[in-house]
Scaffold this motif. Structure first.
Motif, PDB file in Angstrom:
ATOM      1  N   THR A 173       0.826  -1.201   0.000  1.00 19.12           N
ATOM      2  CA  THR A 173       0.000   0.000   0.000  1.00 19.12           C
ATOM      3  C   THR A 173       0.864   1.256   0.000  1.00 19.12           C
ATOM      4  OG1 THR A 173      -1.690  -1.223   1.232  1.00 19.12           O
ATOM      5  CG2 THR A 173      -1.916   1.167   1.162  1.00 19.12           C
ATOM      6  N   VAL A 179      -8.361   2.562  -8.184  1.00 15.62           N
ATOM      7  CA  VAL A 179      -7.438   1.467  -7.881  1.00 15.62           C
ATOM      8  C   VAL A 179      -8.037   0.126  -8.285  1.00 15.62           C
ATOM      9  CG1 VAL A 179      -6.086   0.315  -6.091  1.00 15.62           C
ATOM     10  CG2 VAL A 179      -6.504   2.776  -5.941  1.00 15.62           C
ATOM     11  N   VAL A 197     -12.123   1.743  -5.257  1.00 21.00           N
ATOM     12  CA  VAL A 197     -11.521   0.419  -5.393  1.00 21.00           C
ATOM     13  C   VAL A 197     -12.374  -0.519  -6.249  1.00 21.00           C
ATOM     14  CG1 VAL A 197     -10.650  -1.602  -4.154  1.00 21.00           C
ATOM     15  CG2 VAL A 197     -10.388   0.690  -3.153  1.00 21.00           C
ATOM     16  N   ALA A 246      -9.600   5.674  -1.593  1.00 22.47           N
ATOM     17  CA  ALA A 246      -9.464   5.283  -2.999  1.00 22.47           C
ATOM     18  C   ALA A 246     -10.804   4.748  -3.496  1.00 22.47           C
ATOM     19  CB  ALA A 246      -8.391   4.214  -3.141  1.00 22.47           C
ATOM     20  N   LEU A 252       2.189   2.032  -3.378  1.00 18.10           N
ATOM     21  CA  LEU A 252       1.189   2.525  -4.318  1.00 18.10           C
ATOM     22  C   LEU A 252       1.037   4.044  -4.261  1.00 18.10           C
ATOM     23  CD1 LEU A 252      -1.788  -0.004  -4.054  1.00 18.10           C
ATOM     24  CD2 LEU A 252      -0.336   0.380  -6.051  1.00 18.10           C
ATOM     25  N   LYS A 254      -3.839   3.298 -10.024  1.00 20.39           N
ATOM     26  CA  LYS A 254      -3.006   2.358  -9.283  1.00 20.39           C
ATOM     27  C   LYS A 254      -3.541   0.940  -9.492  1.00 20.39           C
ATOM     28  CE  LYS A 254      -1.020   6.028  -7.717  1.00 20.39           C
ATOM     29  NZ  LYS A 254      -1.295   6.747  -6.477  1.00 20.39           N
ATOM     30  N   LEU A 299      -7.364   0.029   1.446  1.00 18.87           N
ATOM     31  CA  LEU A 299      -7.393   0.975   0.323  1.00 18.87           C
ATOM     32  C   LEU A 299      -8.583   1.930   0.432  1.00 18.87           C
ATOM     33  CD1 LEU A 299      -6.516  -1.520  -2.547  1.00 18.87           C
ATOM     34  CD2 LEU A 299      -4.995   0.212  -1.583  1.00 18.87           C
ATOM     35  N   ILE A 311      -1.124   6.015  -2.514  1.00 20.77           N
ATOM     36  CA  ILE A 311      -2.540   6.300  -2.760  1.00 20.77           C
ATOM     37  C   ILE A 311      -2.879   7.751  -2.429  1.00 20.77           C
ATOM     38  CG2 ILE A 311      -4.909   5.756  -2.054  1.00 20.77           C
ATOM     39  CD1 ILE A 311      -3.716   3.501  -3.625  1.00 20.77           C
ATOM     40  N   LYS A 312      -3.602   8.390  -3.344  1.00 20.56           N
ATOM     41  CA  LYS A 312      -4.158   9.714  -3.116  1.00 20.56           C
ATOM     42  C   LYS A 312      -5.686   9.587  -3.075  1.00 20.56           C
ATOM     43  CE  LYS A 312      -0.186  11.970  -3.467  1.00 20.56           C
ATOM     44  NZ  LYS A 312       0.727  10.805  -3.436  1.00 20.56           N
ATOM     45  N   ASP A 314      -8.100   8.234  -5.991  1.00 19.12           N
ATOM     46  CA  ASP A 314      -7.412   7.365  -6.951  1.00 19.12           C
ATOM     47  C   ASP A 314      -8.310   6.188  -7.334  1.00 19.12           C
ATOM     48  OD1 ASP A 314      -5.026   8.672  -7.364  1.00 19.12           O
ATOM     49  OD2 ASP A 314      -3.843   7.413  -6.006  1.00 19.12           O
TER      50      ASP A 314
END
Length: 217
Positions: free
Chosen positions: A74, A85, A106, A104, A77, A149, A99, A79-80, A83
Motif C-alpha cells: 500500500t 485502484v 476500489v 481510494a 502505491l 493504481k 485501500l 494512494i491519493k 485514486d
C-alpha cells in the motif's frame, strides 16, 4: 454489526507500532491499518492470531496477507484520495478495506468463486463498498480502465501485459513476480508511456491464477 472492543483496539495499535518499527513510514497507511478491524476476518477461535504480523489461511488455498506485506504494498502505491485502484485478488477483502480507508475508489477482482461470494456479502456489512468483480484478474478489468493504481496480491510468473496496458499515465503497479515459492516485489510506474521499474525485497504470496498467471494444477 461487529464488535471492536478496547482489547482489540489496543492490539491493533501495537501492530501498527510494530509495522512502523519494521520500516513503514507513511502515516496515512498506518492510520488506515489502525482503523480496519482485522479480527473480523478470523473465526472466533482464532482471534488471537488477528493482530500478529503474519499471514493466515482463510480456506480455498488462500491466505489473509501479513499486515507488513499489506502495509508495504500500500505504501508503494502512494494512494491519493480519489485514486481509481484495481486490486487483483480480493481474497479475504482486508487489503481492499485498507485501500478504501485511504479514500481510494476500489475495483477488486477475485478468481475463486467461493471467496468472491463470501467477501461480496461480508464487506458491505462492515461498511466497506468496493466494486466487486468475479473473473481472471491476470487480464485486469479493461472495461473500467485506465487505473491510477493497480495492486496484485498474488505471485505472478511475469508481469501481465494487460495490467501495464490498463495503467494510466503516471500510474503505479505493485506486483510480486517470481516462482511459486518466492517473489520479488516490483513497483512499476508509467511515465511518458514508458515503464520505470523498481525492485524490492523477497516476499511469498499464493500464486496468481489465470491466463496470464499460473495455470491451475
Amino acid at each position: 454489526m461487529y464488535e471492536d472492543n478496547y482489547r482489540q483496539r489496543g492490539l491493533r495499535q501495537k501492530l501498527v507500532k510494530k509495522l512502523a518499527e519494521k520500516g513503514i513510514k507513511d502515516e496515512a497507511v498506518l492510520a488506515a491499518i489502525n482503523r480496519v478491524p482485522r479480527h473480523v476476518f478470523f473465526e472466533n477461535a482464532l482471534l488471537d492470531h488477528a493482530y500478529q504480523d503474519k499471514a493466515f489461511p482463510i480456506g480455498e488455498g488462500q491466505t489473509i496477507s501479513q499486515p507488513y506485506t499489506v502495509a508495504f504494498q500500500t505504501e508503494k502505491l502512494d494512494i491519493k484520495p480519489g485514486d481509481k485502484v484495481l486490486e487483483i485478488g480480493t481474497g479475504s477483502g482486508y487489503q481492499a478495506c485498507v485501500l478504501l480507508e485511504l479514500k481510494a475508489k476500489v475495483y477488486t477482482i477475485e478468481y475463486n468463486r467461493k471467496l468472491y461470494d463470501t467477501v461480496r456479502e461480508m464487506l458491505p456489512s462492515l461498511g466497506y463498498k468496493p466494486y466487486f468483480f468475479y473473473g481472471d484478474g491476470s487480464k485486469g478489468l479493461p472495461q473500467k480502465a485506465p487505473f491510477n493504481k493497480i495492486i496484485v496480491t498474488a505471485g505472478a510468473p511475469v508481469v501481465p501485459t494487460a495490467l501495464t496496458e490498463q495503467l494510466a499515465e503516471d500510474g503505479i503497479l505493485v506486483i510480486p513476480v517470481g516462482d511459486r515459492e518466492k517473489q520479488v516485489m516490483l513497483r512499476i510506474q508509467k511515465k511518458n508511456g514508458k515503464l520505470i521499474k523498481e525492485e524490492y525485497a523477497n516476499f511469498a504470496f499464493v500464486p496468481l491464477l489465470g491466463e496470464q498467471g499460473w495455470k491451475e494444477k
